[in-house]
Design an enzyme around this catalytic site. Structure first.
Site, PDB file in Angstrom:
ATOM      1  N   GLU A 121      10.865  -1.391  -6.635  1.00 39.38           N
ATOM      2  CA  GLU A 121      11.248  -2.503  -5.762  1.00 39.38           C
ATOM      3  C   GLU A 121      12.529  -3.126  -6.315  1.00 39.38           C
ATOM      4  OE1 GLU A 121       9.175  -6.271  -3.521  1.00 39.38           O
ATOM      5  OE2 GLU A 121       8.803  -6.086  -5.628  1.00 39.38           O
ATOM      6  N   GLY A 253       8.156 -10.011 -13.534  1.00 42.62           N
ATOM      7  CA  GLY A 253       6.927 -10.473 -14.174  1.00 42.62           C
ATOM      8  C   GLY A 253       5.827  -9.453 -13.993  1.00 42.62           C
ATOM      9  N   ALA A 254       5.712  -8.947 -12.755  1.00 45.11           N
ATOM     10  CA  ALA A 254       4.722  -7.921 -12.428  1.00 45.11           C
ATOM     11  C   ALA A 254       5.129  -7.323 -11.092  1.00 45.11           C
ATOM     12  CB  ALA A 254       3.320  -8.517 -12.346  1.00 45.11           C
ATOM     13  N   HIS A 289      -2.263 -12.601  -8.057  1.00 44.73           N
ATOM     14  CA  HIS A 289      -1.117 -12.495  -7.146  1.00 44.73           C
ATOM     15  C   HIS A 289      -0.860 -11.029  -6.781  1.00 44.73           C
ATOM     16  CE1 HIS A 289       3.029 -13.744  -5.756  1.00 44.73           C
ATOM     17  NE2 HIS A 289       3.229 -12.443  -5.982  1.00 44.73           N
ATOM     18  N   GLU A 290      -0.784 -10.178  -7.808  1.00 48.03           N
ATOM     19  CA  GLU A 290      -0.474  -8.771  -7.550  1.00 48.03           C
ATOM     20  C   GLU A 290      -1.598  -8.086  -6.774  1.00 48.03           C
ATOM     21  OE1 GLU A 290       2.517  -7.966  -8.050  1.00 48.03           O
ATOM     22  OE2 GLU A 290       2.921  -9.787  -9.190  1.00 48.03           O
ATOM     23  N   HIS A 293      -1.546  -8.678  -3.099  1.00 44.69           N
ATOM     24  CA  HIS A 293      -0.572  -7.804  -2.439  1.00 44.69           C
ATOM     25  C   HIS A 293      -1.158  -6.449  -2.037  1.00 44.69           C
ATOM     26  CE1 HIS A 293       3.200  -9.876  -2.584  1.00 44.69           C
ATOM     27  NE2 HIS A 293       3.278  -9.940  -3.902  1.00 44.69           N
TER      28      HIS A 293
END
Length: 844
Positions: A121, A253-254, A289-290, A293
């Protein structure tokens, strides 16, 4: 070079077979990619970047092609439009840019090792294999990877490994997905695995530089997060496994690669026996958070990068929803109030800021969209407003319909609003339009005019701003029943104030809960009523009062001098959120004093007055079973008492250092940074510097590393500062991913500012070459902006950065940051005397 035509319009891939042979020693990738797809015309383009293309075949025949490096393109001439199978052979370099396929470096028992990982990304998959590298170009993928394999090494990818043939590791065919979510990694890894209630295998992977117990916390949070999301979304996790991988070198961050999420080590591994609660909360929210997604972003993906906010804002909200459900005692929404909310309110008040939804085409501009305060924090706040309006039942029902309609495909913001609006039976899109499509936010002025309680909205600016008559549909959330739920007009008259006040029996307030993205300016009568009952307010309301007054002072709508008296009234409050807001204001007061001046001495006395009661109550040593608020408040208090040069605090910190000198890493993580910083500042030496720098190099504990960095960059010794800056470009000591923190620490140190500022100006090209492709590259400019406060520094900033205004991806940041420093310099000039008088009065 602007991409006027998306390559997906010309060629629509349906399936990729990617074979990669990676030689770590030669730093060379040899690849063969076969792509099945449909060409809409005979002349098509697909992406590549830094690939040496050897052959291109279409349906088994060699075809003409040209490479356009400026457009990241291979232009291919087919015989005709229609279904086609492309076969492309190529080589590519294995680089150290932390983009594409790259090595991470680490040490175990003094031996340097490397772990190969990926970061695709936003548009770096094209550095690994040719293809249509756009989010809408979803396809299925067969991945096979061969490498110079050593005994005991592990390779993992988005999907489970199926077989090994001739040294190639073949992985199961993926579901339909975007190129930027492909991921794999290999090296000498350790792992721990669990299985969710629904049978999803969850694993945490890290290098053997870590103790096995450092994987436990993340594994537990990941498993429970997936279980929560499956229930909340009412949609099963779509893959067989969910791997979480800690990479020693990682620019972001990730990253939410589907089935193989990658993280900085600091955001995944931690010592369960000695990690501060706020660090555990941070790691937990990053994981949640990840994993949010995996549905929102991976299963359903934005159609183009202009809807990046759709992914990030939503995941940013859901990380709090998830952690609040699985760790309710943490009261995690308080972290949202003290981190995301102030970041969004400050950034969004600067004229020229981007809106949440931004049109973008140029690939070089895409990374500039990752403005965390807007796309993540403000966007999340918009969704928090929607959630409060429609409720969780409608939210879940709408999301379920959204996933069913768009799974394995792409969507836009309008698609989400349609699904949520249908579930809630309201026009969600109309309200959100005003928040997402225009930058900024309103200040609502509440006044008693001719006896009538009156509200007016206008755009709020910190510094000069071009008022263009923007209006918002504002969820007012008042404690008075006469107030409408949504304010759509520029002004509204609510009725006779005395009657309303008598009926309510309490001071008039707006935005109760602080969930809507606006601030309130009460006239003096209304403000006096609130402050005279301030002790009766709940913690969030106290935070909000301090937050709004601070922003109004920043916007020159009142004086910081008027806020100073409130600080001592709230100083002994036990709530973390109140202390966070209080010390944010107190921190801003440092701008108005010159180092080593009488004004600074007075400000230090104020800090002592603010912190001394809490210091006596909390002490330096965390207590078993103490309240979360006490654990989270102690750092604010210790930091304040050390800035105040409280002799007892300095002595205690020195004693704790001396008593633990041979085991500094085992100092309680809640207080370790203050003990180390105090020692470096007041008892520092070359020997201590060398000892701590060597400990920084050796430890794999990210939180200990961060503490050492903060301590060393606080040294007042000019020679030691020069030694730190000399390490900035030595990746064996300071990894490029960690450099910004070191740079900021030295720049914020009055004794080090000149050296750090000289370094970044002299070595800007090195910095651009090293981390220029990183989506966080512009934050080096933001860091400088957060510190500079004099007319001289402003002039130097403009002289250096204005010539870079036309650099793609930097234009908006430079323009905004010049405005931010100009505003700060003007504010200090106009307010300095009044603020310092108020500080003097507060310490009497």
């Amino acid at each position: 070079m602007t991409e006027l035509t998306h390559f997906y319009d010309l060629f629509k891939p349906s399936h990729y077979a990617i074979a990669l042979d990676i030689d770590r020693e030669k730093k060379l990738i040899s690849g063969q990619t076969t792509i099945d797809g449909t060409a809409t015309q005979a002349a098509i383009s697909i992406h590549q970047k830094d690939l040496a293309i050897e052959t291109v075949q279409a349906n088994g025949e060699t075809v003409p092609f040209t490479v356009d490096n400026a457009a990241d393109a291979i232009n291919i001439s087919l015989k005709a439009a229609g279904d086609v199978t492309l076969a492309i052979t190529y080589t590519a370099p294995l680089t150290d840019s932390m983009m594409g396929i790259y090595p991470s470096y680490y040490e175990v028992a003094g031996q340097r090792k490397q772990l190969i990982g990926t970061q695709f990304e936003t548009n770096f998959a094209r550095q690994a294999f040719p293809g249509v590298d756009e989010p809408e170009a979803k396809a299925t993928f067969d991945l096979a990877v061969k490498f110079d394999e050593q005994p005991g090494e592990t390779i993992i990818a988005n999907m489970p490994e199926e077989r090994v043939v001739d040294g190639y590791h073949y992985f199961a065919t993926t579901v339909r997905m975007s190129t930027y979510l492909i991921a794999f990694a290999f090296g000498d890894l350790q792992s721990k695995l669990m299985t969710t209630k629904s049978g999803v295998q969850v694993g945490v992977f890290a290098t053997k530089a870590h103790q096995p117990k450092e994987l436990d916390f993340a594994l537990d949070i990941a498993k429970r997060s997936i279980e929560f999301y499956e229930d909340f979304y009412q949609t099963p996790y779509p893959l067989p496994h969910s791997w979480q991988l800690a990479l020693p070198d990682f620019s972001a961050g990730a990253m939410e690669n589907w089935g193989l999420v990658t993280y900085r080590e600091a955001y995944l591994t931690l010592d369960p026996d000695n990690t501060a609660l706020d660090t555990k909360q941070l790691v937990a929210t990053v994981i949640a958070h990840e994993l949010a997604h995996q549905w929102f972003g991976d299963l359903v993906t934005m159609k183009w990068w202009d809807d990046l906010w759709l992914n990030e804002s939503f995941a940013n909200m859901m990380e709090y929803v998830a952690i609040d459900a699985i760790e309710p005692d943490w009261h995690i929404w308080e972290l949202f109030q003290t981190s995301d909310v102030p970041a969004a309110l400050s950034r969004d008040a600067t004229d020229g800021v981007q809106s949440v939804h931004v049109q973008v085409e140029n690939p070089a501009e895409i990374d500039a969209l990752f403005d965390a305060a807007i796309v993540y924090a403000k966007g999340a706040r918009m969704l928090v407003m929607v959630r409060a309006l429609i409720g969780d039942n409608a939210l879940r029902q709408g999301l379920k319909a959204y996933f069913e309609a768009h799974q394995y495909g792409n969507a836009t913001g309008a698609d989400l609003w349609a699904a949520l609006g249908e579930a809630a039976k309201m026009d969600v899109g109309a309200m959100m339009q005003s928040w997402l499509e225009q930058p900024g936010y309103p200040v609502v002025t509440a006044s008693v005019i001719d006896g009538q309680l009156t509200l007016k909205q206008a755009q709020f600016f910190i510094g000069d701003g071009q008022a263009t008559g923007r209006q918002w549909q504002i969820p007012l959330n008042s404690n008075y029943s006469a107030v409408p739920a949504i304010m759509k007009d520029q002004a509204v008259v609510l009725g006779n104030y005395d009657d309303l006040r008598t009926a309510a029996g309490e001071p008039f307030r707006l935005n109760v809960g602080n969930n809507s993205h606006f601030i309130v300016k009460y006239d003096q009568q209304l403000l006096d009523d609130i402050t005279s009952h301030a002790e009766e307010l709940d913690a969030i309301s106290k935070l909000q009062l301090l937050q709004d007054l601070r922003l109004l002072a920043e916007g020159n709508q009142l004086s910081y001098a008027e806020v100073v008296p409130l600080l001592t009234r709230f100083a002994d409050d036990p709530a973390t959120v109140v202390n966070a807001a209080l010390y944010r204001v107190a921190g801003d007061l440092k701008r108005f004093v010159t180092p080593d001046s009488a004004d600074e001495t007075a400000l230090k006395q104020l800090y002592n007055k603010l912190s001394q009661t809490q210091l006596a109550r909390l002490g330096w040593t965390p207590k078993k079973g103490e309240a979360n608020d006490d654990q989270l408040t102690r750092p604010y208090v210790l930091s304040a008492s050390l800035y105040a040069e409280n002799e007892a605090a300095i002595t205690t910190a020195h004693q704790l250092f001396t008593a633990n000198q041979d085991r500094l890493a085992t100092l309680p993580a809640d207080t370790r940074v203050f003990i180390l910083t105090n020692e470096v500042k007041h008892f520092g030496s070359q020997a201590l510097f060398d000892e701590l720098l060597e400990a920084y190099r050796q430890t794999s504990d990210a939180s200990y590393k961060a503490d050492i960095r903060v301590a060393l960059t606080s040294t007042p010794d000019p020679e030691l500062i020069r030694q730190i800056v000399a390490q900035f470009e030595n990746a064996d000591t300071i990894k490029p991913q960690d450099l910004r923190g070191w740079f900021r620490g030295v720049l914020a140190n009055d004794k080090g500012q000149q050296v750090a500022w000289d370094w970044i100006r002299n070595d800007w090209q090195w910095l651009e070459d090293t981390v220029g492709g990183d989506m966080e590259f512009t934050t080096y400019i933001t860091v400088i902006t957060g510190i500079f406060k004099t007319a001289e520094r402003l002039a130097e900033f403009k002289a250096f950065f204005e010539p870079k205004l036309n650099t793609p991806g930097l234009t908006r940041e430079i323009k905004m940051d010049i405005r931010v420093i100009e505003t700060r310099v003007a504010l200090i000039n106009s307010e300095k005397a009044a603020v310092n008088e108020a500080v003097q009065a507060a310490i009497q």
